[in-house]
Design a protein around this motif. Structure first.
Motif, PDB file in Angstrom:
ATOM      1  N   GLY A  92       0.826  -1.192   0.000  1.00 16.78           N
ATOM      2  CA  GLY A  92       0.000   0.000   0.000  1.00 16.78           C
ATOM      3  C   GLY A  92       0.865   1.249   0.000  1.00 16.78           C
ATOM      4  O   GLY A  92       1.994   1.242   0.479  1.00 16.78           O
ATOM      5  N   VAL A  93       0.340   2.295  -0.527  1.00 12.58           N
ATOM      6  CA  VAL A  93       1.037   3.571  -0.561  1.00 12.58           C
ATOM      7  C   VAL A  93       0.141   4.611   0.092  1.00 12.58           C
ATOM      8  O   VAL A  93      -1.044   4.711  -0.232  1.00 12.58           O
ATOM      9  CB  VAL A  93       1.356   3.991  -2.021  1.00 12.58           C
ATOM     10  CG1 VAL A  93       2.029   5.340  -2.053  1.00 12.58           C
ATOM     11  CG2 VAL A  93       2.206   2.940  -2.700  1.00 12.58           C
ATOM     12  N   LEU A  94       0.693   5.368   1.011  1.00  8.49           N
ATOM     13  CA  LEU A  94      -0.060   6.416   1.670  1.00  8.49           C
ATOM     14  C   LEU A  94       0.290   7.750   1.038  1.00  8.49           C
ATOM     15  O   LEU A  94       1.455   8.077   0.867  1.00  8.49           O
ATOM     16  CB  LEU A  94       0.276   6.468   3.162  1.00  8.49           C
ATOM     17  CG  LEU A  94      -0.108   5.249   3.974  1.00  8.49           C
ATOM     18  CD1 LEU A  94       0.387   5.404   5.404  1.00  8.49           C
ATOM     19  CD2 LEU A  94      -1.607   5.078   3.973  1.00  8.49           C
ATOM     20  N   LEU A  95      -0.728   8.511   0.706  1.00  6.48           N
ATOM     21  CA  LEU A  95      -0.542   9.834   0.128  1.00  6.48           C
ATOM     22  C   LEU A  95      -1.383  10.835   0.895  1.00  6.48           C
ATOM     23  O   LEU A  95      -2.437  10.493   1.428  1.00  6.48           O
ATOM     24  CB  LEU A  95      -0.967   9.859  -1.343  1.00  6.48           C
ATOM     25  CG  LEU A  95      -0.202   8.956  -2.292  1.00  6.48           C
ATOM     26  CD1 LEU A  95      -0.842   8.991  -3.662  1.00  6.48           C
ATOM     27  CD2 LEU A  95       1.235   9.386  -2.385  1.00  6.48           C
ATOM     28  N   ARG A  96      -0.907  12.076   0.915  1.00  2.95           N
ATOM     29  CA  ARG A  96      -1.688  13.125   1.538  1.00  2.95           C
ATOM     30  C   ARG A  96      -2.900  13.399   0.663  1.00  2.95           C
ATOM     31  O   ARG A  96      -2.808  13.408  -0.563  1.00  2.95           O
ATOM     32  CB  ARG A  96      -0.842  14.384   1.664  1.00  2.95           C
ATOM     33  CG  ARG A  96      -1.527  15.500   2.403  1.00  2.95           C
ATOM     34  CD  ARG A  96      -0.572  16.654   2.674  1.00  2.95           C
ATOM     35  NE  ARG A  96       0.259  16.998   1.553  1.00  2.95           N
ATOM     36  CZ  ARG A  96       0.004  17.992   0.698  1.00  2.95           C
ATOM     37  NH1 ARG A  96      -1.074  18.722   0.849  1.00  2.95           N
ATOM     38  NH2 ARG A  96       0.819  18.250  -0.288  1.00  2.95           N
ATOM     39  N   LYS A  97      -4.035  13.600   1.300  1.00  3.94           N
ATOM     40  CA  LYS A  97      -5.264  13.848   0.555  1.00  3.94           C
ATOM     41  C   LYS A  97      -5.165  15.194  -0.139  1.00  3.94           C
ATOM     42  O   LYS A  97      -4.794  16.203   0.469  1.00  3.94           O
ATOM     43  CB  LYS A  97      -6.466  13.824   1.502  1.00  3.94           C
ATOM     44  CG  LYS A  97      -7.778  13.763   0.807  1.00  3.94           C
ATOM     45  CD  LYS A  97      -8.903  13.561   1.800  1.00  3.94           C
ATOM     46  CE  LYS A  97     -10.206  13.354   1.098  1.00  3.94           C
ATOM     47  NZ  LYS A  97     -11.293  13.125   2.032  1.00  3.94           N
ATOM     48  N   ALA A  98      -5.493  15.206  -1.423  1.00  2.00           N
ATOM     49  CA  ALA A  98      -5.398  16.433  -2.204  1.00  2.00           C
ATOM     50  C   ALA A  98      -6.449  17.426  -1.744  1.00  2.00           C
ATOM     51  O   ALA A  98      -7.586  17.066  -1.457  1.00  2.00           O
ATOM     52  CB  ALA A  98      -5.579  16.126  -3.685  1.00  2.00           C
ATOM     53  N   GLU A  99      -6.029  18.674  -1.675  1.00  2.88           N
ATOM     54  CA  GLU A  99      -6.966  19.717  -1.285  1.00  2.88           C
ATOM     55  C   GLU A  99      -7.855  20.049  -2.465  1.00  2.88           C
ATOM     56  O   GLU A  99      -7.382  20.205  -3.585  1.00  2.88           O
ATOM     57  CB  GLU A  99      -6.203  20.964  -0.848  1.00  2.88           C
ATOM     58  CG  GLU A  99      -5.375  20.754   0.394  1.00  2.88           C
ATOM     59  CD  GLU A  99      -4.588  22.004   0.759  1.00  2.88           C
ATOM     60  OE1 GLU A  99      -4.857  23.067   0.179  1.00  2.88           O
ATOM     61  OE2 GLU A  99      -3.719  21.891   1.611  1.00  2.88           O
ATOM     62  N   ARG A 100      -9.138  20.157  -2.193  1.00  2.00           N
ATOM     63  CA  ARG A 100     -10.095  20.496  -3.248  1.00  2.00           C
ATOM     64  C   ARG A 100     -10.202  22.003  -3.338  1.00  2.00           C
ATOM     65  O   ARG A 100     -10.709  22.652  -2.433  1.00  2.00           O
ATOM     66  CB  ARG A 100     -11.469  19.902  -2.943  1.00  2.00           C
ATOM     67  CG  ARG A 100     -11.555  18.429  -3.128  1.00  2.00           C
ATOM     68  CD  ARG A 100     -11.454  18.156  -4.578  1.00  2.00           C
ATOM     69  NE  ARG A 100     -11.849  16.809  -4.893  1.00  2.00           N
ATOM     70  CZ  ARG A 100     -12.125  16.442  -6.091  1.00  2.00           C
ATOM     71  NH1 ARG A 100     -12.077  17.286  -7.075  1.00  2.00           N
ATOM     72  NH2 ARG A 100     -12.450  15.204  -6.342  1.00  2.00           N
ATOM     73  N   THR A 101      -9.678  22.561  -4.404  1.00  2.00           N
ATOM     74  CA  THR A 101      -9.796  23.996  -4.619  1.00  2.00           C
ATOM     75  C   THR A 101     -10.495  24.218  -5.949  1.00  2.00           C
ATOM     76  O   THR A 101     -10.346  23.433  -6.879  1.00  2.00           O
ATOM     77  CB  THR A 101      -8.416  24.669  -4.653  1.00  2.00           C
ATOM     78  OG1 THR A 101      -7.640  24.074  -5.688  1.00  2.00           O
ATOM     79  CG2 THR A 101      -7.700  24.521  -3.322  1.00  2.00           C
ATOM     80  N   VAL A 102     -11.244  25.288  -6.002  1.00  2.00           N
ATOM     81  CA  VAL A 102     -11.946  25.635  -7.223  1.00  2.00           C
ATOM     82  C   VAL A 102     -11.056  26.594  -8.000  1.00  2.00           C
ATOM     83  O   VAL A 102     -10.715  27.674  -7.507  1.00  2.00           O
ATOM     84  CB  VAL A 102     -13.314  26.273  -6.916  1.00  2.00           C
ATOM     85  CG1 VAL A 102     -13.998  26.702  -8.187  1.00  2.00           C
ATOM     86  CG2 VAL A 102     -14.175  25.301  -6.134  1.00  2.00           C
TER      87      VAL A 102
END
Length: 165
Positions: A92-102
């Protein structure tokens, strides 16, 4: 895995599977003896239709239970019963959750900035050329028709032609 021989103590098996077997033995009240398959293999179907390794020990009823990190295949499942997996290893690979920006310029993302600059330059250059050509040689239009040959209209005409609208 086999434990190290420390201070003359006998070697014994240890690990998660042995812990599960010990817990089952205590809960169900049975005793067991561990031995390794004579050929030290997990087991595969031989050309003569016989099984070797751990699978062979189970098929020929020389063992009651097989305890191993054994892959469940359709061939093996056709001759012995398997429990469900109780320990599963996977990568498994852990990644930081991408920020949702408009981003209101997301429509520009398909092309690189240099390509957008080339497109804007082309629209500007061709728009100026269309305006100059209309100014130098105006089209002959019938009486009553309105034709506007301003620079703005020429650029808008080129842009509309460019995007097919």
């Amino acid at each position: 895995m086999m434990s190290e021989n420390v201070l003359g103590k006998p070697k014994k098996y240890q690990g998660f599977s042995i812990d599960v077997l010990d817990a089952l033995s205590n809960y169900l009240g049975f005793k067991y003896e561990i031995y390794v398959a004579p050929d030290h293999k997990y087991g595969s179907l031989q050309p003569d239709g016989q099984w070797n390794g751990l699978m062979g020990e189970l098929v020929f009823k020389r063992a009651d239970v097989g305890l191993s990190a054994l892959t469940i295949t359709p061939e093996r499942e056709s001759v012995v019963d398997f429990t469900t997996r109780y320990m599963d290893y996977s990568v498994g690979v852990l990644l930081r959750k991408a920020e949702r920006t408009v981003d209101m310029f997301a429509c520009l993302a398909p092309f690189d900035l240099s390509l957008w600059a080339c497109i804007a330059g082309t629209v500007l250059l061709i728009g100026i050329l269309v305006y100059l050509l209309n100014w130098l040689n105006p089209p002959r239009l019938p009486m009553g028709s309105v034709s506007s040959t301003t620079l703005y209209n020429s650029m808008w005409f080129v842009y509309g032609s460019f995007v097919q609208q």
